[in-house]
Design a protein around this motif. Structure first.
Motif, PDB file in Angstrom:
ATOM      1  N   THR A  64       0.865  -1.168   0.000  1.00 32.51           N
ATOM      2  CA  THR A  64       0.000   0.000   0.000  1.00 32.51           C
ATOM      3  C   THR A  64       0.907   1.225   0.000  1.00 32.51           C
ATOM      4  OG1 THR A  64      -1.725  -1.182   1.172  1.00 32.51           O
ATOM      5  CG2 THR A  64      -1.839   1.221   1.211  1.00 32.51           C
ATOM      6  N   VAL A  65       0.702   2.109  -0.988  1.00 31.92           N
ATOM      7  CA  VAL A  65       1.586   3.254  -1.216  1.00 31.92           C
ATOM      8  C   VAL A  65       0.732   4.517  -1.330  1.00 31.92           C
ATOM      9  CG1 VAL A  65       3.323   4.219  -2.771  1.00 31.92           C
ATOM     10  CG2 VAL A  65       3.149   1.738  -2.502  1.00 31.92           C
ATOM     11  N   THR A  66       1.187   5.596  -0.684  1.00 36.07           N
ATOM     12  CA  THR A  66       0.517   6.891  -0.797  1.00 36.07           C
ATOM     13  C   THR A  66       1.446   7.859  -1.519  1.00 36.07           C
ATOM     14  OG1 THR A  66      -0.732   6.525   1.225  1.00 36.07           O
ATOM     15  CG2 THR A  66      -0.561   8.801   0.462  1.00 36.07           C
ATOM     16  N   ILE A  67       0.911   8.540  -2.542  1.00 41.08           N
ATOM     17  CA  ILE A  67       1.667   9.541  -3.298  1.00 41.08           C
ATOM     18  C   ILE A  67       1.552  10.876  -2.545  1.00 41.08           C
ATOM     19  CG2 ILE A  67       1.902  10.755  -5.498  1.00 41.08           C
ATOM     20  CD1 ILE A  67       2.456   7.759  -5.739  1.00 41.08           C
ATOM     21  N   ASN A  68       2.689  11.427  -2.132  1.00 36.19           N
ATOM     22  CA  ASN A  68       2.724  12.710  -1.410  1.00 36.19           C
ATOM     23  C   ASN A  68       3.662  13.670  -2.116  1.00 36.19           C
ATOM     24  OD1 ASN A  68       0.915  12.379   0.776  1.00 36.19           O
ATOM     25  ND2 ASN A  68       2.405  11.036   1.786  1.00 36.19           N
ATOM     26  N   GLY A  69       3.265  14.170  -3.280  1.00 36.11           N
ATOM     27  CA  GLY A  69       4.027  15.201  -3.973  1.00 36.11           C
ATOM     28  C   GLY A  69       5.270  14.725  -4.703  1.00 36.11           C
ATOM     29  N   ALA A  70       5.500  13.401  -4.782  1.00 38.91           N
ATOM     30  CA  ALA A  70       6.685  12.889  -5.487  1.00 38.91           C
ATOM     31  C   ALA A  70       6.440  11.459  -5.938  1.00 38.91           C
ATOM     32  CB  ALA A  70       7.908  12.936  -4.574  1.00 38.91           C
ATOM     33  N   ASN A  71       7.211  11.057  -6.931  1.00 42.40           N
ATOM     34  CA  ASN A  71       7.167   9.668  -7.367  1.00 42.40           C
ATOM     35  C   ASN A  71       7.656   8.776  -6.229  1.00 42.40           C
ATOM     36  OD1 ASN A  71       6.316  10.421  -9.947  1.00 42.40           O
ATOM     37  ND2 ASN A  71       8.417  10.591 -10.698  1.00 42.40           N
ATOM     38  N   VAL A  72       7.109   7.574  -6.141  1.00 40.03           N
ATOM     39  CA  VAL A  72       7.526   6.623  -5.115  1.00 40.03           C
ATOM     40  C   VAL A  72       8.269   5.490  -5.818  1.00 40.03           C
ATOM     41  CG1 VAL A  72       6.771   5.053  -3.296  1.00 40.03           C
ATOM     42  CG2 VAL A  72       5.546   7.206  -3.670  1.00 40.03           C
ATOM     43  N   THR A  73       9.525   5.297  -5.440  1.00 40.02           N
ATOM     44  CA  THR A  73      10.363   4.267  -6.052  1.00 40.02           C
ATOM     45  C   THR A  73      10.651   3.164  -5.035  1.00 40.02           C
ATOM     46  OG1 THR A  73      12.380   5.418  -5.429  1.00 40.02           O
ATOM     47  CG2 THR A  73      11.436   5.955  -7.595  1.00 40.02           C
ATOM     48  N   GLY A  74      11.314   2.112  -5.489  1.00 37.77           N
ATOM     49  CA  GLY A  74      11.761   1.053  -4.585  1.00 37.77           C
ATOM     50  C   GLY A  74      10.668   0.149  -4.059  1.00 37.77           C
ATOM     51  N   GLN A  75       9.547   0.083  -4.751  1.00 36.73           N
ATOM     52  CA  GLN A  75       8.448  -0.790  -4.322  1.00 36.73           C
ATOM     53  C   GLN A  75       8.646  -2.176  -4.939  1.00 36.73           C
ATOM     54  OE1 GLN A  75       6.255   0.475  -1.890  1.00 36.73           O
ATOM     55  NE2 GLN A  75       8.011   1.874  -2.051  1.00 36.73           N
ATOM     56  N   ASP A  76       9.637  -2.872  -4.393  1.00 34.57           N
ATOM     57  CA  ASP A  76      10.113  -4.136  -4.956  1.00 34.57           C
ATOM     58  C   ASP A  76       9.350  -5.338  -4.406  1.00 34.57           C
ATOM     59  OD1 ASP A  76      11.985  -2.492  -6.176  1.00 34.57           O
ATOM     60  OD2 ASP A  76      13.571  -2.962  -4.735  1.00 34.57           O
ATOM     61  N   PHE A  77       9.373  -6.416  -5.188  1.00 37.62           N
ATOM     62  CA  PHE A  77       8.768  -7.681  -4.794  1.00 37.62           C
ATOM     63  C   PHE A  77       9.748  -8.809  -5.088  1.00 37.62           C
ATOM     64  CE2 PHE A  77       5.204  -4.902  -5.801  1.00 37.62           C
ATOM     65  CZ  PHE A  77       4.341  -5.132  -4.741  1.00 37.62           C
TER      66      PHE A  77
END
Length: 172
Positions: A64-77
């Motif tokens: 679960t990821v929330t975008i707060n004014g920037a791209n979110v990286t590193g969401q690895d599996f």
């Protein structure tokens, strides 16, 4: 955007479907480097990102990821190959010359052998299938229905890295 990499034992997994839900519906597929990007997500959105690919399980199962004014990286599996299973299927029919190959429904099909067990009935179109079989097993498929005999009386089938089709029987 949300991005990350999907690997298995340090090697990239290509062709993993990455699905977004919640504030970022949509999907993408990992490339040859195992990388993915879900783009065009509005700021402030909370998304659930879930990987899927046949014969794999993933850790974590989702993020679960929330975008707060920037791209979110590193969401690895990390993907773990699961057991690949196979099937045996066929058709049960009549030998009638007036209606060659007419299907016979309601035939009990029995599967036996080491690593093979179960039973099913033929469908209205005369077909049957046994699923969830491991590679390398040798199974015996036997049809039965009161008042009927079949040719052959049974079939010995070995799974060799593939589904086995065409295991047909004819009423005698």
């Amino acid at each position: 955007s949300i991005s990350g990499t999907v690997t298995s034992g340090g090697s990239p997994i290509q062709g993993v479907t990455i699905s977004g839900s919640g504030g970022c519906p949509g999907f993408t597929t990992t490339n040859s480097n195992g990388d993915y990007t879900l783009a065009g997500i509005p700021d402030g959105s909370t998304c659930t990102v879930t990987p899927s690919k046949s014969a794999y399980t993933f850790t974590p199962t989702s993020r679960t990821v929330t975008i707060n004014g920037a791209n979110v990286t590193g969401q690895d599996f990390e993907g773990t190959p699961g057991a690949i299973t196979y099937s045996i299927s066929g058709y049960v029919k009549t030998p009638d010359t007036a209606r060659p190959g007419s299907p016979i429904s309601g035939v009990t099909m029995t599967l036996s052998g080491t690593g093979c067990s179960g039973s099913t009935s033929t469908s209205s179109n005369g077909t049957y299938i046994f699923t969830g079989l491991s590679d390398g097993v040798t199974c015996t498929v036997t049809p039965s229905k009161t008042g009927y005999t079949f040719s052959p009386a049974s079939r010995s089938v070995t799974i060799n890295n593939a589904n086995v089709t065409g295991q047909d029987f004819v009423r005698q």
